[in-house]
Enzyme design. Structure first.
Site, mmCIF file in Angstrom:
data_model
loop_
_atom_site.group_PDB
_atom_site.id
_atom_site.type_symbol
_atom_site.label_atom_id
_atom_site.label_comp_id
_atom_site.label_asym_id
_atom_site.label_seq_id
_atom_site.Cartn_x
_atom_site.Cartn_y
_atom_site.Cartn_z
ATOM 1 N N GLU A 1 0.792 -1.233 0.000
ATOM 2 C CA GLU A 1 0.000 0.000 0.000
ATOM 3 C C GLU A 1 0.820 1.276 0.000
ATOM 4 O O GLU A 1 0.697 2.099 0.927
ATOM 5 C CB GLU A 1 -0.943 0.018 1.208
ATOM 6 C CG GLU A 1 -1.925 -1.129 1.229
ATOM 7 C CD GLU A 1 -2.987 -0.987 2.317
ATOM 8 O OE1 GLU A 1 -2.893 -0.060 3.151
ATOM 9 O OE2 GLU A 1 -3.927 -1.798 2.321
ATOM 10 N N GLU B 1 -5.063 -8.648 1.081
ATOM 11 C CA GLU B 1 -5.647 -8.344 2.392
ATOM 12 C C GLU B 1 -7.145 -8.136 2.243
ATOM 13 O O GLU B 1 -7.591 -7.488 1.291
ATOM 14 C CB GLU B 1 -5.078 -7.042 3.007
ATOM 15 C CG GLU B 1 -3.677 -7.152 3.534
ATOM 16 C CD GLU B 1 -3.161 -5.837 4.130
ATOM 17 O OE1 GLU B 1 -3.991 -5.007 4.591
ATOM 18 O OE2 GLU B 1 -1.941 -5.651 4.123
#
Ligand code: GBH
Length: 437
Positions: free
Chosen positions: A157, A350
């Site tokens: 991320e 995720e």
């Protein structure tokens, strides 16, 4: 509600796993160099409960027990991250060497992420040289683990690390640069590309990145709201994906980036073997409102060209994030439509939610709904090859400290006792069904 229908079967070879990250679970702070997160959490008022990750889940000392829980859970793969500051400390790589051995012996495939926000203190993503140094560190890790690790994730991320850490200052290193944070995005992308080259040179042929994405819904049909939502969507869903998959930035952004951007884009767009998506919730976005708003626990300043609004009509997690499984189908089909054959196979690196308690039926409902939504994306033609729950166990949830629990396993942070939750048993049973049929 959790239905009793079984979750449809995912394609053969589908990789089932769980995720964690180094800073959030490892502890053993004395055996790593300080990271920007160690420095950040030493400052007052940075973490909701005033905690730090000095001990966290004490995983460095308890990894055998944790790997045994992974093996019992029956996952194919475990996504963890390697701490660059630990690798820089004496004996740091030895820990990952032992962890990887333990995983292999337990029949769980190690899937390391090479950067999950814990930059060594003293390094800075505003500096171009950090990208080069990252690639050196990656080569060192690959040299040590590459005989047993075949699947690699470069970054986690970079969008959130840029936005929360450098634009808004609620994560380490705590800078409030707003749009002046853009070089942080570029240098992470460059670091990713250089890392891909370093991994290829070490023989790796299964490389991906984990990006955070989600549908961005306009607050209304008004032109101003739609424009604001479009801009937010560009930052979340295209700023990183376009250069990685198409080899160029969205219009107007490349000009804002530092260095020889054209040259760098050739490195950034090195072909990937798979594309990781971290998905939690959609975001409702409207025109700026001139006030501060609360964005999933984060205070957003008003002087941005958009404002994040509440999504109504859905249940919310303990974090306040709405539970909208169908938004995962929407996200993936839109991604497939946008990038076409430039999109490599997708892995959900995720997905998960914050809920308290051992009898965590809300988490089961969340995961069940999202897996059905994921399967609908597969049916719609998106090539999805794996799914990782965030997270194996409760851990240090960044600016929220230990107050938000994402684990399938409960951790009592006073005693370090691990207790599987109802969701652990549910996932275990699901994995058996998926593997058996
Ligand atoms: C991930 O980031 C991180 O990779 C992981 O380390 C972390 O523990 C985990 O998520 C849980 O937080 O307010 O409803 O619009 C997730 C980044 C940013 C995704 C905020 C959800 C807000 C949703 N998140 N976003 S909402």
């Amino acid at each position: 509600m959790v239905t009793t229908n079984p979750i449809p079967r995912f394609p053969a070879g589908f990789l089932w796993g769980v995720s964690t990250s180094a800073h959030q679970i490892e502890g053993a702070v004395e055996a790593r160099e300080p990271s920007v997160w160690d420095v950040f959490t030493d400052g007052p008022g940075r973490v909701r409960d005033g905690s730090t990750a000095a001990v966290a889940c004490d995983h460095v000392h308890r990894y055998r027990e944790d790997v045994a829980l992974l093996a019992d859970l029956g996952v194919d793969a475990y996504r963890f991250s390697v701490s660059w500051p630990r690798v820089r400390a004496k004996g740091g790589l030895d820990f990952y060497d032992r962890l990887v051995d333990e995983l292999c012996a337990a029949g769980v495939r190690p899937v390391p992420t090479l950067f999950h926000w814990d930059l060594p203190a003293g390094l800075d993503w505003l500096e171009r040289d950090t990208a080069r140094r990252f690639a050196e560190y990656v080569a060192e890790v690959a040299g040590r683990l590459g005989d047993r690790v075949t699947k690699w994730t470069t970054l986690n991320e970079p969008a959130e690390h840029t936005l929360l850490g450098h634009a808004l200052g609620v994560h380490a290193p705590g800078r409030n640069l707003l749009f002046d944070a853009l070089p942080v995005a570029h240098h992470q992308l460059l670091a990713h590309g250089l890392a891909v080259r370093a991994l290829r040179a070490a023989g790796a042929d299964d490389i991906g990145i984990a990006n955070s994405h989600g549908p961005t819904w306009p607050a209304s049909d008004d032109e101003a709201d739609r424009a604001a939502a479009g801009f937010y969507g560009l930052l979340l869903n295209r700023l990183f994906a376009d250069p990685l998959l198409l080899g160029h930035y969205p219009d107007g952004i490349g000009e804002l980036m530092p260095g020889d951007v054209e040259q760098d884009l050739k490195v950034i767009a090195e072909p990937l073997d798979w594309y990781g998506v971290n998905y939690y919730a959609p975001t409702r976005v409207g025109a700026p409102q001139g006030t501060e708003i609360d964005f999933g626990g984060v205070r957003m300043p008003a002087d941005l060209p958009f404002s994040v609004r509440e999504i109504e009509g859905y249940p919310v997690t303990d974090f306040g994030w709405p539970v909208v499984p169908e938004a995962l189908t929407e996200l993936l089909t839109a991604f497939r439509a946008r990038y076409g054959d430039r999109l490599p196979p997708v892995v959900i690196t995720e997905n998960g939610c914050a809920y308290d308690g051992l009898d965590d039926r809300d988490r089961i409902t969340y995961l069940d709904g999202h897996l059905r939504a994921l399967h609908r994306a597969v049916e719609a033609g998106v090539d999805v090859r794996g799914y990782f729950v965030w997270s194996l166990m409760d851990n240090f949830e960044w600016a929220e400290g230990y107050a938000r629990r994402f684990g399938l396993i409960h951790v009592d942070f006073a005693t370090q006792e691990r207790t599987p939750k109802a969701s652990y048993d549910w996932y275990r049973k699901l994995l058996r069904e998926q593997h058996d049929r």
